[in-house]
Scaffold this motif. Structure first.
Motif, PDB file in Angstrom:
ATOM      1  N   ALA A 284      -3.416  12.578  -3.575  1.00  0.00           N
ATOM      2  CA  ALA A 284      -2.879  12.374  -2.227  1.00  0.00           C
ATOM      3  C   ALA A 284      -4.012  12.189  -1.216  1.00  0.00           C
ATOM      4  CB  ALA A 284      -1.999  13.557  -1.831  1.00  0.00           C
ATOM      5  N   LEU A 285      -5.029  13.041  -1.291  1.00  0.00           N
ATOM      6  CA  LEU A 285      -6.137  12.952  -0.341  1.00  0.00           C
ATOM      7  C   LEU A 285      -6.970  11.694  -0.558  1.00  0.00           C
ATOM      8  CD1 LEU A 285      -7.323  16.689  -0.308  1.00  0.00           C
ATOM      9  CD2 LEU A 285      -5.995  15.488   1.437  1.00  0.00           C
TER      10      LEU A 285
ATOM     11  N   PHE B  16       0.659   4.025  -2.872  1.00  0.00           N
ATOM     12  CA  PHE B  16       0.380   5.401  -2.466  1.00  0.00           C
ATOM     13  C   PHE B  16       1.357   6.373  -3.130  1.00  0.00           C
ATOM     14  CE2 PHE B  16       1.132   8.904   0.604  1.00  0.00           C
ATOM     15  CZ  PHE B  16      -0.145   9.440   0.675  1.00  0.00           C
ATOM     16  N   TYR B  17       2.653   6.084  -2.997  1.00  0.00           N
ATOM     17  CA  TYR B  17       3.650   7.005  -3.561  1.00  0.00           C
ATOM     18  C   TYR B  17       3.730   6.880  -5.084  1.00  0.00           C
ATOM     19  CZ  TYR B  17       5.000   8.284   1.124  1.00  0.00           C
ATOM     20  OH  TYR B  17       4.974   8.772   2.409  1.00  0.00           O
TER      21      TYR B  17
ATOM     22  N   ILE C  20      -1.364   7.297   9.494  1.00  0.00           N
ATOM     23  CA  ILE C  20      -2.240   6.117   9.514  1.00  0.00           C
ATOM     24  C   ILE C  20      -1.619   5.101  10.465  1.00  0.00           C
ATOM     25  CG2 ILE C  20      -3.204   4.213   8.201  1.00  0.00           C
ATOM     26  CD1 ILE C  20      -3.328   5.980   5.759  1.00  0.00           C
TER      27      ILE C  20
ATOM     28  N   SER D 282      -6.107   8.858  -2.127  1.00  0.00           N
ATOM     29  CA  SER D 282      -5.336   7.649  -1.833  1.00  0.00           C
ATOM     30  C   SER D 282      -5.182   7.457  -0.336  1.00  0.00           C
ATOM     31  CB  SER D 282      -3.950   7.721  -2.485  1.00  0.00           C
ATOM     32  OG  SER D 282      -4.060   7.779  -3.890  1.00  0.00           O
ATOM     33  N   TRP D 283      -4.919   8.543   0.388  1.00  0.00           N
ATOM     34  CA  TRP D 283      -4.751   8.449   1.840  1.00  0.00           C
ATOM     35  C   TRP D 283      -6.034   7.936   2.493  1.00  0.00           C
ATOM     36  CZ3 TRP D 283      -6.990  10.427   6.240  1.00  0.00           C
ATOM     37  CH2 TRP D 283      -6.262  10.273   7.424  1.00  0.00           C
ATOM     38  N   ARG D 284      -7.166   8.480   2.074  1.00  0.00           N
ATOM     39  CA  ARG D 284      -8.435   8.038   2.652  1.00  0.00           C
ATOM     40  C   ARG D 284      -8.723   6.574   2.314  1.00  0.00           C
ATOM     41  NH1 ARG D 284     -14.419  10.821   1.671  1.00  0.00           N
ATOM     42  NH2 ARG D 284     -15.573   9.343   2.984  1.00  0.00           N
TER      43      ARG D 284
ATOM     44  N   LEU E 171       2.449   4.588   6.089  1.00  0.00           N
ATOM     45  CA  LEU E 171       1.725   5.707   5.480  1.00  0.00           C
ATOM     46  C   LEU E 171       1.551   6.817   6.506  1.00  0.00           C
ATOM     47  CD1 LEU E 171      -0.919   3.676   3.486  1.00  0.00           C
ATOM     48  CD2 LEU E 171       0.903   5.072   2.524  1.00  0.00           C
TER      49      LEU E 171
ATOM     50  N   ARG F  91      -6.364   4.322   4.353  1.00  0.00           N
ATOM     51  CA  ARG F  91      -6.698   4.321   5.782  1.00  0.00           C
ATOM     52  C   ARG F  91      -7.827   3.344   6.054  1.00  0.00           C
ATOM     53  NH1 ARG F  91      -9.868   9.356   8.152  1.00  0.00           N
ATOM     54  NH2 ARG F  91     -11.376   8.307   6.793  1.00  0.00           N
TER      55      ARG F  91
ATOM     56  N   TYR G 153       0.831  -1.204   0.000  1.00  0.00           N
ATOM     57  CA  TYR G 153       0.000   0.000   0.000  1.00  0.00           C
ATOM     58  C   TYR G 153       0.867   1.255   0.000  1.00  0.00           C
ATOM     59  CZ  TYR G 153      -3.785  -3.201   1.289  1.00  0.00           C
ATOM     60  OH  TYR G 153      -4.695  -4.219   1.312  1.00  0.00           O
TER      61      TYR G 153
END
Length: 294
Positions: free
Chosen positions: A247-248, A227-228, A287, A250-252, A284, A255, A223
């Motif tokens: 970024a937002l 992400f990156y 997270i 993928s982060w959500r 991450l 998580r 993950y």
């Protein structure tokens, strides 16, 4: 399941061999400028001769796949060939000096990511191999995000062409893409035959908790890599809006995915996983994973 694995590895079966041959066949489009005796700007300014060569290449390759493979393998081969064709076109754009050069880098990165997902799955876990292993139909949101990045790149290229010529920034994005994809594939290979694109809800007899290799760095290296990689594609394209959006989003997504997966892992491995969770970060930013109340 990103942290559970068994010791056995699959061999390169007929599906993997067919996909690899088809990918290389599609990528052979990159050799067209040599065959035509023309410069590598075949896609940037193709002309009538270039368009005809591309059309004949696509038709000839598809005919070859139809002749070589029965229908089940053809479905695999045509997808791999499409990704190979995109990779080859990306090489052509990258070799030229047009304003689309960095988009060529992106095409190579995107097509290689999706094809390697299939190939590594074929090596690691052929029992779970399917057309979905290409991740081409990952989700509506994923496809919408890709389309949004293409629209942003095209519009900004027309309105602010100098924004798409920041080579050092695109190079940073390319390095992020390479790092992310390599980390993800290393995680898949380390996890071995029980790596699955779908979170598993039932523990098999071969499941063991992997804490070595890249799993000693992060609890969820696949993950972290994805992400990156995803953010890097937008840095590569110099897409300021999509950099933030990717970024937002993928982060959500990760998580929620990590919390869902760790509930299963705690159920599978109990205190062994809780101890691992205490020692190794998720990888991450911000997270921490599922909260466990003692």
């Amino acid at each position: 399941m990103a942290a559970a694995a068994g010791p056995r590895r699959g061999r390169l079966g007929r599906e993997a061999r067919a996909s690899l041959a088809a990918f290389l066949l599609g990528a052979s489009v990159a050799a067209l400028p040599v065959a035509l005796g023309s410069p590598s700007a075949l896609l940037a300014a193709p002309g009538l001769r270039g368009r005809l060569a591309l059309a004949l290449h696509v038709a000839g390759v598809n005919a070859a796949l139809l002749l070589l493979y029965p229908r089940p393998l053809y479905k695999i081969a045509v997808r791999a060939c499409f990704l190979g064709f995109a990779f080859g076109c990306g090489l052509l754009l990258s070799a030229g000096r047009s304003a689309w050069r960095h988009f060529g880098w992106y095409m190579c990165s995107l097509s290689l990511f999706h094809y390697s997902e299939y190939l590594v799955t074929a090596i690691n876990n052929p029992r779970s191999l399917s057309l979905d292993s290409f991740l081409l139909n990952h989700s509506f949101e994923y496809n919408l995000a890709a389309l949004s990045s293409w629209v942003e790149f095209t519009l900004e290229k027309l309105l602010f062409p100098e924004l798409k010529q920041i080579t050092w920034l695109s190079t940073v994005g390319l390095l992020m893409v390479i790092f992310g994809d390599c980390l993800r594939k290393a995680a898949m290979l380390t996890a071995g035959s029980n790596f699955n694109h779908i979170v598993q809800n039932e523990k098999s007899d071969t499941h063991t908790l992997v804490t070595s290799g890249v799993y000693g760095w992060f609890r969820h290296p696949s993950y972290v890599g994805w992400f990156y990689w995803s953010i890097g594609t937008q840095v590569l394209l110099c897409n300021p809006i999509c950099v933030v959006g990717y970024a937002l989003a993928s982060w959500r997504f990760f998580r929620e995915r990590i919390e869902e997966e760790e509930i299963t892992l705690i159920h599978f491995f109990g205190e062994e996983y809780l101890e691992y969770k205490r020692k190794v970060p998720s990888g991450l930013p911000f997270i921490k994973g599922v909260k466990v109340e003692l």
